[in-house]
Scaffold this motif. Structure first.
Motif, PDB file in Angstrom:
ATOM      1  N   THR A  65       1.007  -1.041  -0.300  1.00  0.00           N
ATOM      2  CA  THR A  65       0.488   0.047   0.057  1.00  0.00           C
ATOM      3  C   THR A  65       0.924   0.807  -0.358  1.00  0.00           C
ATOM      4  O   THR A  65       0.602   2.296  -0.133  1.00  0.00           O
ATOM      5  CB  THR A  65      -1.057   0.050   1.434  1.00  0.00           C
ATOM      6  N   LEU A  66       1.696   0.957   0.724  1.00  0.00           N
ATOM      7  CA  LEU A  66       2.872   2.908   0.498  1.00  0.00           C
ATOM      8  C   LEU A  66       4.749   2.087   0.190  1.00  0.00           C
ATOM      9  O   LEU A  66       4.957   1.062  -0.097  1.00  0.00           O
ATOM     10  CB  LEU A  66       3.545   2.550   2.143  1.00  0.00           C
ATOM     11  N   LEU A  67       4.189   2.266  -1.304  1.00  0.00           N
ATOM     12  CA  LEU A  67       5.250   2.044  -2.095  1.00  0.00           C
ATOM     13  C   LEU A  67       7.069   2.664  -1.909  1.00  0.00           C
ATOM     14  O   LEU A  67       7.240   3.537  -1.054  1.00  0.00           O
ATOM     15  CB  LEU A  67       4.573   2.453  -3.717  1.00  0.00           C
ATOM     16  N   HIS A  68       7.604   1.020  -2.044  1.00  0.00           N
ATOM     17  CA  HIS A  68       9.068   1.881  -1.712  1.00  0.00           C
ATOM     18  C   HIS A  68      10.062   2.626  -3.314  1.00  0.00           C
ATOM     19  O   HIS A  68       9.126   2.634  -4.144  1.00  0.00           O
ATOM     20  CB  HIS A  68      10.100   0.479  -1.182  1.00  0.00           C
ATOM     21  N   LEU A  80      23.368  -6.278  -9.390  1.00  0.00           N
ATOM     22  CA  LEU A  80      22.561  -6.247  -8.679  1.00  0.00           C
ATOM     23  C   LEU A  80      21.814  -5.719  -7.557  1.00  0.00           C
ATOM     24  O   LEU A  80      22.673  -5.910  -6.937  1.00  0.00           O
ATOM     25  CB  LEU A  80      22.922  -8.092  -9.038  1.00  0.00           C
ATOM     26  N   TRP A  81      20.986  -5.290  -7.896  1.00  0.00           N
ATOM     27  CA  TRP A  81      19.901  -5.065  -6.577  1.00  0.00           C
ATOM     28  C   TRP A  81      18.667  -6.450  -6.042  1.00  0.00           C
ATOM     29  O   TRP A  81      18.046  -6.454  -6.935  1.00  0.00           O
ATOM     30  CB  TRP A  81      19.771  -3.597  -7.041  1.00  0.00           C
ATOM     31  N   ARG A  82      18.946  -6.828  -4.632  1.00  0.00           N
ATOM     32  CA  ARG A  82      17.969  -7.437  -4.119  1.00  0.00           C
ATOM     33  C   ARG A  82      17.127  -7.075  -3.041  1.00  0.00           C
ATOM     34  O   ARG A  82      17.909  -5.990  -2.343  1.00  0.00           O
ATOM     35  CB  ARG A  82      18.889  -8.601  -3.778  1.00  0.00           C
ATOM     36  N   GLN A  83      15.985  -7.349  -2.941  1.00  0.00           N
ATOM     37  CA  GLN A  83      14.979  -6.648  -2.257  1.00  0.00           C
ATOM     38  C   GLN A  83      15.652  -6.961  -0.608  1.00  0.00           C
ATOM     39  O   GLN A  83      15.715  -8.591  -1.107  1.00  0.00           O
ATOM     40  CB  GLN A  83      13.773  -7.702  -2.222  1.00  0.00           C
ATOM     41  N   GLY A  84      15.493  -6.376  -0.049  1.00  0.00           N
ATOM     42  CA  GLY A  84      16.174  -6.601   1.405  1.00  0.00           C
ATOM     43  C   GLY A  84      16.724  -6.758   1.865  1.00  0.00           C
ATOM     44  O   GLY A  84      17.968  -7.225   2.766  1.00  0.00           O
ATOM     45  N   VAL A  85      18.289  -6.335   0.548  1.00  0.00           N
ATOM     46  CA  VAL A  85      19.559  -6.712   0.885  1.00  0.00           C
ATOM     47  C   VAL A  85      20.111  -4.980   0.540  1.00  0.00           C
ATOM     48  O   VAL A  85      19.505  -4.297  -0.629  1.00  0.00           O
ATOM     49  CB  VAL A  85      20.235  -7.361  -0.086  1.00  0.00           C
ATOM     50  N   SER A 121      13.976 -17.781  -3.534  1.00  0.00           N
ATOM     51  CA  SER A 121      12.965 -17.155  -2.544  1.00  0.00           C
ATOM     52  C   SER A 121      12.696 -15.035  -2.444  1.00  0.00           C
ATOM     53  O   SER A 121      12.100 -15.149  -1.926  1.00  0.00           O
ATOM     54  CB  SER A 121      13.369 -17.789  -0.994  1.00  0.00           C
ATOM     55  N   ASP A 122      13.939 -14.822  -2.854  1.00  0.00           N
ATOM     56  CA  ASP A 122      13.932 -13.802  -2.146  1.00  0.00           C
ATOM     57  C   ASP A 122      13.316 -12.736  -3.249  1.00  0.00           C
ATOM     58  O   ASP A 122      12.908 -11.466  -2.596  1.00  0.00           O
ATOM     59  CB  ASP A 122      15.295 -12.617  -3.048  1.00  0.00           C
ATOM     60  N   VAL A 123      12.845 -13.399  -4.548  1.00  0.00           N
ATOM     61  CA  VAL A 123      11.542 -13.118  -5.219  1.00  0.00           C
ATOM     62  C   VAL A 123      10.950 -12.104  -4.014  1.00  0.00           C
ATOM     63  O   VAL A 123       9.959 -11.749  -4.378  1.00  0.00           O
ATOM     64  CB  VAL A 123      11.152 -13.133  -6.732  1.00  0.00           C
ATOM     65  N   PHE A 124       9.508 -13.663  -3.427  1.00  0.00           N
ATOM     66  CA  PHE A 124       8.915 -13.676  -3.197  1.00  0.00           C
ATOM     67  C   PHE A 124       8.994 -13.415  -1.445  1.00  0.00           C
ATOM     68  O   PHE A 124       8.135 -13.573   0.025  1.00  0.00           O
ATOM     69  CB  PHE A 124       8.073 -14.843  -2.998  1.00  0.00           C
ATOM     70  N   TRP A 125      10.011 -12.532  -1.436  1.00  0.00           N
ATOM     71  CA  TRP A 125      10.599 -11.747   0.264  1.00  0.00           C
ATOM     72  C   TRP A 125       9.528 -10.670   0.430  1.00  0.00           C
ATOM     73  O   TRP A 125       9.432  -9.380  -0.440  1.00  0.00           O
ATOM     74  CB  TRP A 125      11.495 -11.312   0.596  1.00  0.00           C
ATOM     75  N   ASN A 126       8.671 -11.052   1.492  1.00  0.00           N
ATOM     76  CA  ASN A 126       7.380  -9.620   1.784  1.00  0.00           C
ATOM     77  C   ASN A 126       7.099  -9.323   2.801  1.00  0.00           C
ATOM     78  O   ASN A 126       5.647  -9.899   3.481  1.00  0.00           O
ATOM     79  CB  ASN A 126       6.266 -10.051   0.898  1.00  0.00           C
ATOM     80  N   PRO A 127       7.689  -9.795   3.393  1.00  0.00           N
ATOM     81  CA  PRO A 127       7.234  -9.605   5.776  1.00  0.00           C
ATOM     82  C   PRO A 127       6.459  -8.416   5.513  1.00  0.00           C
ATOM     83  O   PRO A 127       6.799  -7.182   4.945  1.00  0.00           O
ATOM     84  CB  PRO A 127       8.397  -9.217   6.990  1.00  0.00           C
ATOM     85  N   THR A 128       5.943  -7.851   6.491  1.00  0.00           N
ATOM     86  CA  THR A 128       4.582  -6.854   6.945  1.00  0.00           C
ATOM     87  C   THR A 128       6.448  -5.708   7.184  1.00  0.00           C
ATOM     88  O   THR A 128       7.388  -6.189   7.840  1.00  0.00           O
ATOM     89  CB  THR A 128       3.794  -7.216   8.496  1.00  0.00           C
ATOM     90  N   ILE A 129       5.445  -4.915   6.864  1.00  0.00           N
ATOM     91  CA  ILE A 129       6.761  -2.921   6.893  1.00  0.00           C
ATOM     92  C   ILE A 129       6.356  -2.183   8.077  1.00  0.00           C
ATOM     93  O   ILE A 129       4.484  -1.870   7.808  1.00  0.00           O
ATOM     94  CB  ILE A 129       7.295  -2.713   5.253  1.00  0.00           C
ATOM     95  N   ILE A 130       6.552  -2.284   8.900  1.00  0.00           N
ATOM     96  CA  ILE A 130       6.470  -0.858   9.871  1.00  0.00           C
ATOM     97  C   ILE A 130       7.434   0.290  10.256  1.00  0.00           C
ATOM     98  O   ILE A 130       8.379   0.319  10.458  1.00  0.00           O
ATOM     99  CB  ILE A 130       5.996  -2.081  11.197  1.00  0.00           C
ATOM    100  N   ALA A 131       6.837   1.180  10.304  1.00  0.00           N
ATOM    101  CA  ALA A 131       7.489   2.531  10.069  1.00  0.00           C
ATOM    102  C   ALA A 131       8.997   2.290   8.980  1.00  0.00           C
ATOM    103  O   ALA A 131       9.769   2.695   9.251  1.00  0.00           O
ATOM    104  CB  ALA A 131       7.528   2.974  10.859  1.00  0.00           C
ATOM    105  N   VAL A 133      10.275  -0.105   8.489  1.00  0.00           N
ATOM    106  CA  VAL A 133      11.110  -1.594   9.151  1.00  0.00           C
ATOM    107  C   VAL A 133      10.625  -2.829   8.727  1.00  0.00           C
ATOM    108  O   VAL A 133       9.215  -2.733   9.393  1.00  0.00           O
ATOM    109  CB  VAL A 133      11.573  -1.060  10.613  1.00  0.00           C
ATOM    110  N   PRO A 134      11.455  -4.109   7.849  1.00  0.00           N
ATOM    111  CA  PRO A 134      10.498  -5.020   8.100  1.00  0.00           C
ATOM    112  C   PRO A 134      10.814  -5.656   9.200  1.00  0.00           C
ATOM    113  O   PRO A 134      11.714  -5.476  10.037  1.00  0.00           O
ATOM    114  CB  PRO A 134      11.280  -5.596   6.744  1.00  0.00           C
ATOM    115  N   ILE A 135       9.595  -6.529   9.080  1.00  0.00           N
ATOM    116  CA  ILE A 135       9.498  -7.465  10.509  1.00  0.00           C
ATOM    117  C   ILE A 135       9.772  -8.982   9.858  1.00  0.00           C
ATOM    118  O   ILE A 135       8.171  -9.482   9.573  1.00  0.00           O
ATOM    119  CB  ILE A 135       7.686  -6.765  10.842  1.00  0.00           C
ATOM    120  N   VAL A 136      10.772  -9.292  10.663  1.00  0.00           N
ATOM    121  CA  VAL A 136      11.623 -10.589  10.018  1.00  0.00           C
ATOM    122  C   VAL A 136      11.372 -11.748  11.342  1.00  0.00           C
ATOM    123  O   VAL A 136      11.168 -12.659  10.519  1.00  0.00           O
ATOM    124  CB  VAL A 136      12.476 -10.575   9.564  1.00  0.00           C
TER     125      VAL A 136
END
Length: 170
Positions: A65-68, A80-85, A121-131, A133-136
């Motif tokens: 809902t809030l785009l990065h 290479l840029w990876r989500q979460g790295v 699995s990095d493609v599907f990395w989708n934890p909840t993000i609060i403020a 910050v990913p909640i892992v």
């Protein structure tokens, strides 16, 4: 418009990233596209486009809902840029090291130093993000059961050789 050498490399890389889809071209779990516009993370309002974007189908990971801001711009060095790295990975895999006449070790296929293995699995990395910050803690990546590989495996020697073939044809 990019030159033929560049487009050949982009096409090969796109094919590598499509392998885990198991041949599903109509509704793949992983989407692979070239040059999708997004806003530059610098906040300048400028739109930029990566050579390749690899992301999950919205069926598996809905858009946030809030785009990065997305990945930073690239240049002619392989990045290479990876989500979460938070940092890039870079490789110098030509026949000669950049800005020198020293040969690289990238001189045969399947050399461990010139293999890029990225967990699917990095493609599907989708934890909840609060403020922001990913909640892992306690988070588990959910990879669709239709995926037929654990990693994207890219052999940089094969990319180097494709580029050399294209240069020789011009």
């Amino acid at each position: 418009m990019a030159d033929g050498e560049h487009e050949s490399i982009v096409s090969l890389l796109q094919n590598y990233f499509k392998i885990p889809n198991g041949g599903d071209i109509e509704n793949p779990p992983i989407d692979v596209v070239g040059q999708p516009f997004h806003y530059c993370p610098s906040g300048s309002g400028e739109k930029i486009a990566p050579d390749i974007a690899v992301y999950p189908s919205e069926v598996y990971v809905p858009k946030p809902t809030l785009l990065h801001p997305g990945p930073p711009p690239s240049d002619r060095i392989a990045k290479l840029w990876r989500q979460g790295v938070s940092e890039f990975q870079e490789w110098d895999f030509g026949t000669l090291q950049k800005v020198s006449q020293v040969a690289t070790g990238c001189n045969a296929p399947n050399l461990p130093a010139y293999q890029v293995s990225i967990p699917v699995s990095d493609v599907f990395w989708n934890p909840t993000i609060i403020a922001g910050v990913p909640i892992v803690a306690g988070y588990t990546v959910m990879v669709p059961n239709t995926i037929n590989a654990n990693n994207f495996n890219i052999d940089l020697y094969r990319i180097q050789q494709l580029l050399l073939r294209k240069q020789n044809n011009n």
